[in-house]
Design a protein around this motif. Sequence first.
Motif, PDB file in Angstrom:
ATOM      1  N   ARG A 163       9.228   3.207   3.503  1.00  0.00           N
ATOM      2  CA  ARG A 163      10.115   3.583   2.539  1.00  0.00           C
ATOM      3  C   ARG A 163       9.936   3.979   1.340  1.00  0.00           C
ATOM      4  O   ARG A 163       9.070   4.022   1.295  1.00  0.00           O
ATOM      5  CB  ARG A 163      11.421   2.504   2.664  1.00  0.00           C
ATOM      6  N   GLN A 164      10.210   4.971   0.315  1.00  0.00           N
ATOM      7  CA  GLN A 164       9.790   4.606  -1.203  1.00  0.00           C
ATOM      8  C   GLN A 164      10.003   3.745  -1.643  1.00  0.00           C
ATOM      9  O   GLN A 164      10.902   2.315  -1.767  1.00  0.00           O
ATOM     10  CB  GLN A 164      11.188   6.152  -2.312  1.00  0.00           C
ATOM     11  N   LEU A 165       8.704   3.018  -2.577  1.00  0.00           N
ATOM     12  CA  LEU A 165       8.612   2.112  -3.268  1.00  0.00           C
ATOM     13  C   LEU A 165       9.492   2.444  -5.029  1.00  0.00           C
ATOM     14  O   LEU A 165       9.594   0.803  -3.918  1.00  0.00           O
ATOM     15  CB  LEU A 165       7.256   2.674  -4.235  1.00  0.00           C
TER      16      LEU A 165
ATOM     17  N   VAL B 240       5.830   3.734   0.961  1.00  0.00           N
ATOM     18  CA  VAL B 240       5.329   2.627   1.725  1.00  0.00           C
ATOM     19  C   VAL B 240       4.167   2.776   2.694  1.00  0.00           C
ATOM     20  O   VAL B 240       5.245   2.896   3.574  1.00  0.00           O
ATOM     21  CB  VAL B 240       6.059   1.456   1.332  1.00  0.00           C
ATOM     22  N   VAL B 241       3.263   3.003   2.574  1.00  0.00           N
ATOM     23  CA  VAL B 241       2.313   2.705   4.169  1.00  0.00           C
ATOM     24  C   VAL B 241       1.603   1.394   4.633  1.00  0.00           C
ATOM     25  O   VAL B 241       2.446   1.072   6.069  1.00  0.00           O
ATOM     26  CB  VAL B 241       0.621   2.976   3.241  1.00  0.00           C
TER      27      VAL B 241
ATOM     28  N   GLY C  62       7.003  -7.516   3.223  1.00  0.00           N
ATOM     29  CA  GLY C  62       7.580  -7.874   3.471  1.00  0.00           C
ATOM     30  C   GLY C  62       8.833  -6.804   4.780  1.00  0.00           C
ATOM     31  O   GLY C  62       7.474  -6.315   4.827  1.00  0.00           O
ATOM     32  N   THR C  63       9.101  -7.421   5.799  1.00  0.00           N
ATOM     33  CA  THR C  63       9.942  -6.574   6.299  1.00  0.00           C
ATOM     34  C   THR C  63      10.603  -5.525   6.233  1.00  0.00           C
ATOM     35  O   THR C  63      10.951  -5.908   5.593  1.00  0.00           O
ATOM     36  CB  THR C  63      10.409  -7.778   7.524  1.00  0.00           C
ATOM     37  N   GLY C  64      10.622  -4.563   7.245  1.00  0.00           N
ATOM     38  CA  GLY C  64      10.673  -2.716   7.142  1.00  0.00           C
ATOM     39  C   GLY C  64      10.809  -2.411   5.270  1.00  0.00           C
ATOM     40  O   GLY C  64      11.378  -1.274   5.317  1.00  0.00           O
ATOM     41  N   GLU C  65       9.770  -2.932   5.530  1.00  0.00           N
ATOM     42  CA  GLU C  65       9.051  -1.781   3.848  1.00  0.00           C
ATOM     43  C   GLU C  65       8.923  -0.782   4.605  1.00  0.00           C
ATOM     44  O   GLU C  65       8.534   0.239   3.059  1.00  0.00           O
ATOM     45  CB  GLU C  65       7.947  -2.721   3.030  1.00  0.00           C
TER      46      GLU C  65
ATOM     47  N   VAL D  98       0.456  -1.128   0.597  1.00  0.00           N
ATOM     48  CA  VAL D  98       0.712   0.285   0.233  1.00  0.00           C
ATOM     49  C   VAL D  98       1.015   1.125   0.103  1.00  0.00           C
ATOM     50  O   VAL D  98       2.217   1.615   0.795  1.00  0.00           O
ATOM     51  CB  VAL D  98      -0.813   0.390   1.196  1.00  0.00           C
ATOM     52  N   VAL D  99       1.145   2.276  -0.805  1.00  0.00           N
ATOM     53  CA  VAL D  99       1.409   3.314  -1.133  1.00  0.00           C
ATOM     54  C   VAL D  99       0.763   4.540  -1.220  1.00  0.00           C
ATOM     55  O   VAL D  99      -0.131   5.175  -1.055  1.00  0.00           O
ATOM     56  CB  VAL D  99       2.264   3.120  -2.267  1.00  0.00           C
ATOM     57  N   ASP D 100       1.071   5.534  -0.636  1.00  0.00           N
ATOM     58  CA  ASP D 100       0.708   6.688  -0.619  1.00  0.00           C
ATOM     59  C   ASP D 100       1.472   7.910  -1.879  1.00  0.00           C
ATOM     60  O   ASP D 100       1.635   7.329  -2.864  1.00  0.00           O
ATOM     61  CB  ASP D 100       0.924   7.576   0.655  1.00  0.00           C
TER      62      ASP D 100
END
Length: 498
Positions: free
Chosen positions: A117-119, A106-107, A111-114, A99-101
């Motif tokens: 961060r930027q898509l 990444v909202v 995966g872990t740690g995502e 899910v990205v804004d």
Amino acid sequence: ALLLDSSGRLLASLPDDPGAVGQDLTSRYPHLRTAVRGAPAVSGVVTSAGRREQVVAFAVPFETPTGRRVFSGAYAVEATPLGPFVRNAIPFRSGRVLVVDEQQKVVAGSGTGEAGRQLAAVAPTLASLSTRSAYVGSGAQQQYATQSPVQGTTWSLLFAVDTDELFGPISTGARWAPRLALGGAALLGLLALTAFYRYLLQSMRLRESEARHRAILDAAGDPFVGMDDDGRVIQWNAAATRLLGWSETEALGQLMGELVVPPERRKDHTAALARFLSTGQTSLPATPVRLQALRKDGTRADVEFSVSRLPWESGWHFHAFLRDISEQLEHDRQLRHLALTDGLTGLLNRRSIMERLDQAVARAKRRSVQVAVLFIDVDQFKAVNDRNGHATGDAVLVAIGNRLRSLFRAEDSLARLGGDEFLVVCEDLASAAEAQALAERTRLALARPYDLDGVDLDGLDLDGLDLDGRSLNVTASVGLAVADGSVPAHILLARADA
């Protein structure tokens, strides 16, 4: 958490940041601008105003009597409710959900740690997806990807799965299962996000309903109080604060019996509540009840109220509008005073003294004791008025009334019948001789000179009246009648007059 006013300025925050109060946060946060305009909103990944961390926030507007307010809550970007969902809602080993804004941050990710961060850094091939669905990557790394906007937000949902897994060996009867699974997973994601958005809408509507309810109660002219079945205050409007002194913050959660019920009635209050909760029976009548309520300063307010009962999830709620009747009772007292007393002297009037005389005669008959009636007539009172004026004459009548009060007991009844005639009713006399001695003392006392200085005649200053520098001499005749209760009141009065 933040609380904003109608212009987007900070009223309060958690954690508390007094230095930030008054700042306009809408210039930094678009979702707050949307909420200030009246619509619920969610943010993308932003830096929190309080802790300077990456968060995802929601904002819900609600109306209050003093204008619109906005409540905004924030989750740490790794702790949003969407994170666990996207990590566990995909049926493919190689599947990926993001899910990205609108800023391509990444909202939430599978995966872990995502999160946060930027898509482009997390999934470069998905960052290049420009259509609703397409194949991305190449060779063994080729994936089938789809994207869809999330209703009510500026977010997008991205889903991707390796083509090898999507189109791997499967039975003929399940040829379309991967595509159905792909569509189902995407649909589940959309449903979850839509449910989250609907939750925000429901919260907003609930807050609006509560705000309207609150505004109605605060606009009501009468105090309104609510109590749960533990006897604790759960509602308290502005009018209750004006009448009883406690603020809403001070009143909520307090025991109603200790807060507003006078000490002598607290046991009755507690017993009545316990009886209702155990039996469903109440001692309160259907008509409004008049009682006294305790104020914060220790004084008491006369109130009238009726209680309504409402079954609740956890038991019962009790509500009551209180009507301050202090002015009404004072008005009634004044009307009774006017109806029963003489307006000039403050003694009883003719109607009131005749009722007292009837009662005194009945008591004398029942107890076999004497009752005496003294009929007092000021001598040559017309000459007093003619020589000195009616204002001076009125002052003399007031002075005579004051002198009579000093002569008789508190249980004796004193009245001005009208004009210059007065009446005294004395009970429980030992004999007629005692009554005769009392009448003589009264005649002699009324014959003493009257110094009218300081006599208050409805604010009239008598110092300016010309009394030739002398005290005023007035005498009075006293008629006496004594009986043991066998003579009717009107006959006794007629004998004293004669």
